[in-house]
Design a protein around this motif. Structure first.
Motif, short mmCIF file in Angstrom:
data_model
loop_
_atom_site.label_atom_id
_atom_site.label_comp_id
_atom_site.label_asym_id
_atom_site.label_seq_id
_atom_site.Cartn_x
_atom_site.Cartn_y
_atom_site.Cartn_z
N VAL A 32 9.47 5.99 23.72
CA VAL A 32 9.98 4.44 23.72
C VAL A 32 8.79 4.12 22.78
O VAL A 32 7.60 3.54 23.81
CB VAL A 32 10.58 3.90 24.39
N SER A 33 8.41 3.64 21.67
CA SER A 33 7.29 2.92 21.19
C SER A 33 7.48 1.61 21.04
O SER A 33 6.27 0.84 20.72
CB SER A 33 6.98 3.64 20.02
N SER A 55 11.95 4.46 18.82
CA SER A 55 11.34 5.46 19.34
C SER A 55 10.74 6.44 18.30
O SER A 55 10.90 6.37 17.09
CB SER A 55 12.46 6.13 20.07
N TRP A 56 9.85 7.37 18.71
CA TRP A 56 9.39 8.65 17.85
C TRP A 56 10.33 9.53 17.52
O TRP A 56 9.94 10.26 16.95
CB TRP A 56 8.08 8.93 18.72
N ASP A 57 11.64 9.34 18.06
CA ASP A 57 12.52 10.26 17.84
C ASP A 57 13.41 9.78 16.67
O ASP A 57 14.46 10.34 16.23
CB ASP A 57 13.53 10.50 19.21
N CYS A 58 12.82 9.07 15.87
CA CYS A 58 13.49 8.24 14.48
C CYS A 58 14.62 7.69 14.73
O CYS A 58 15.62 7.95 13.89
CB CYS A 58 13.56 9.54 13.56
N MET A 75 7.32 1.99 10.41
CA MET A 75 7.37 3.41 10.75
C MET A 75 6.23 4.09 10.26
O MET A 75 5.15 3.53 9.08
CB MET A 75 8.84 4.24 10.24
N ALA A 76 6.12 5.38 10.69
CA ALA A 76 5.31 6.30 9.86
C ALA A 76 5.46 6.42 8.35
O ALA A 76 6.37 6.11 8.07
CB ALA A 76 5.25 7.79 10.50
N SER A 77 4.42 7.06 7.68
CA SER A 77 4.31 6.97 6.44
C SER A 77 4.56 5.83 5.54
O SER A 77 4.89 5.83 4.49
CB SER A 77 5.74 7.94 6.03
N ARG A 78 4.03 4.79 6.34
CA ARG A 78 3.94 3.46 5.66
C ARG A 78 5.14 2.85 5.20
O ARG A 78 5.46 2.30 4.37
CB ARG A 78 3.05 3.43 4.38
N ILE A 79 6.54 3.38 6.01
CA ILE A 79 7.76 2.96 5.51
C ILE A 79 7.97 1.52 6.41
O ILE A 79 7.71 1.71 7.65
CB ILE A 79 8.77 4.00 5.90
N TYR A 120 6.85 2.70 14.82
CA TYR A 120 5.61 2.63 15.52
C TYR A 120 5.72 1.02 15.96
O TYR A 120 5.25 0.79 17.05
CB TYR A 120 4.40 2.51 14.47
N HIS A 121 6.31 0.01 15.14
CA HIS A 121 6.19 -1.19 15.70
C HIS A 121 7.47 -1.91 15.18
O HIS A 121 8.11 -1.65 13.98
CB HIS A 121 5.20 -2.02 15.22
#
Length: 333
Positions: free
Chosen positions: A100-101, A116-119, A156-160, A143-144
């Motif tokens: 849980v991020s 979460s990092w579980d998308c 999210m990751a990949s600048r999304i 991420y945030h």
């Protein structure tokens, strides 16, 4: 004790992941600190006293308040927990399939929202026996997150970046690519509900607006910060955290360079930079009336194991704020 700032007693033993003040106007001195030492600590900053400590099974990455007496936490053990700050009771609401991020609480609906990092993004209703209300897949690791009224911003990751209306999560209102070229390290929504700011690993901040009209989008901009030239070498540090002032809508940024700056984003000016702290700053937060800024200082592994050998112990500073956070052209009370 310094009139400007003081250090909290009994800080965590390991790196700080989040400092969060209570949103309650009646409890402006109630502070949570989440840490990699697998705890969430609850403080009364006016008394400089740790009121309680909640043990977890792994590093805690995120925490948030619902009100002065109820808070939520999550981290590497994948569980979302409710923390009763009065009775010190811990209730597990459920879990993700990975860390849980990010956590936030919706004042409008009462829901606790976890990323979460579980998308996935999940909604929890602590008042219900079946506490998980809904789960929504997203294209990348979260991420945030931050929330402004019904607008939920997810970085999210990949600048999304996705912007949702939490009343209808079937699809995002807007799907954006970050204005910053490098990984999103921080996110915060404006107090006036107009937009948000993000910070990157490459010492830049972007100021964004929700309104998709061309006129509103023309106002968005990005700028360089948390940089220094030392002996003709440019040093660039990640912008680890952002926090908007609850009254003035100015914002604080803090980075791995150990500095905190206050910005007036409307006139694109820095109002103040505080004296450097003796370590990276992973998290900052204003209290509910804007009179205090909590500053978490701890090693955040930017320099790997080598840096850890000489890192100072974690510390949390409470800085009293006032005119230094007010815009030059302030027309409010």
């Amino acid at each position: 004790m310094s009139t400007e700032q003081y250090e909290l007693n009994s800080p965590p033993f390991d790196s700080i992941s989040a400092v969060r003040f209570s949103p309650s106007q009646n409890h402006p001195n109630s502070l949570l600190i989440a840490s990699w030492d697998a705890t969430v600590r609850h403080y009364d900053t006016s008394a400089n006293e740790q009121k309680s400590k909640f043990e977890h099974r792994a590093a805690v990455l995120a925490c948030c308040y619902a009100d002065h007496a109820h808070a939520y936490s999550g981290g590497l053990d994948t569980y979302v927990r409710e923390l009763d700050l009065d009775s010190e009771k811990v209730t597990s609401l459920g879990n993700h399939s990975d860390a849980v991020s990010a956590l936030c609480h919706s004042k409008e609906t009462g829901a606790v929202i976890s990323g979460s990092w579980d998308c996935s993004i999940r909604f929890w209703d602590p008042r219900s026996a079946a506490s998980q209300q809904a789960s929504h897949k997203v294209p990348e690791r979260v991420y945030h997150m931050d929330i402004s009224h019904n607008n939920l911003v997810v970085a999210m990751a990949s600048r999304i970046v996705h912007i949702y209306d939490i009343r209808n999560m079937d699809s995002p209102l807007q799907q954006r690519e970050s204005s910053l070229r490098y990984m999103t390290r921080s996110l915060a929504c404006m107090i006036d509900g107009q937009g948000y700011a993000t910070g990157s690993t490459e010492g830049r901040i972007a100021v964004e607006y929700f309104d998709p009209s061309p006129e509103a989008q023309e106002k968005k901009y990005a700028f360089k910060c948390h940089r220094q030239t030392i002996e003709d070498v440019d040093h660039v540090w990640p912008v680890n955290c952002l926090a908007f002032h609850p009254i003035y809508n100015t914002f604080a940024s803090a980075g791995s360079d150990g500095t905190v700056s206050i910005w007036d984003h409307k006139v694109k000016k820095r109002l103040r930079q505080y004296s450097k702290y003796n370590g990276a700053i992973p998290s900052v937060c204003f209290n509910s009336d804007g009179s205090q800024l909590a500053i978490g200082v701890s090693y955040n592994w930017d320099e790997g194991e080598e840096g850890a050998k000489t890192a100072e112990r974690p510390a949390v500073w409470i800085r009293r704020t006032g005119e230094d956070t007010k815009p030059k052209k302030w027309s409010g009370p």
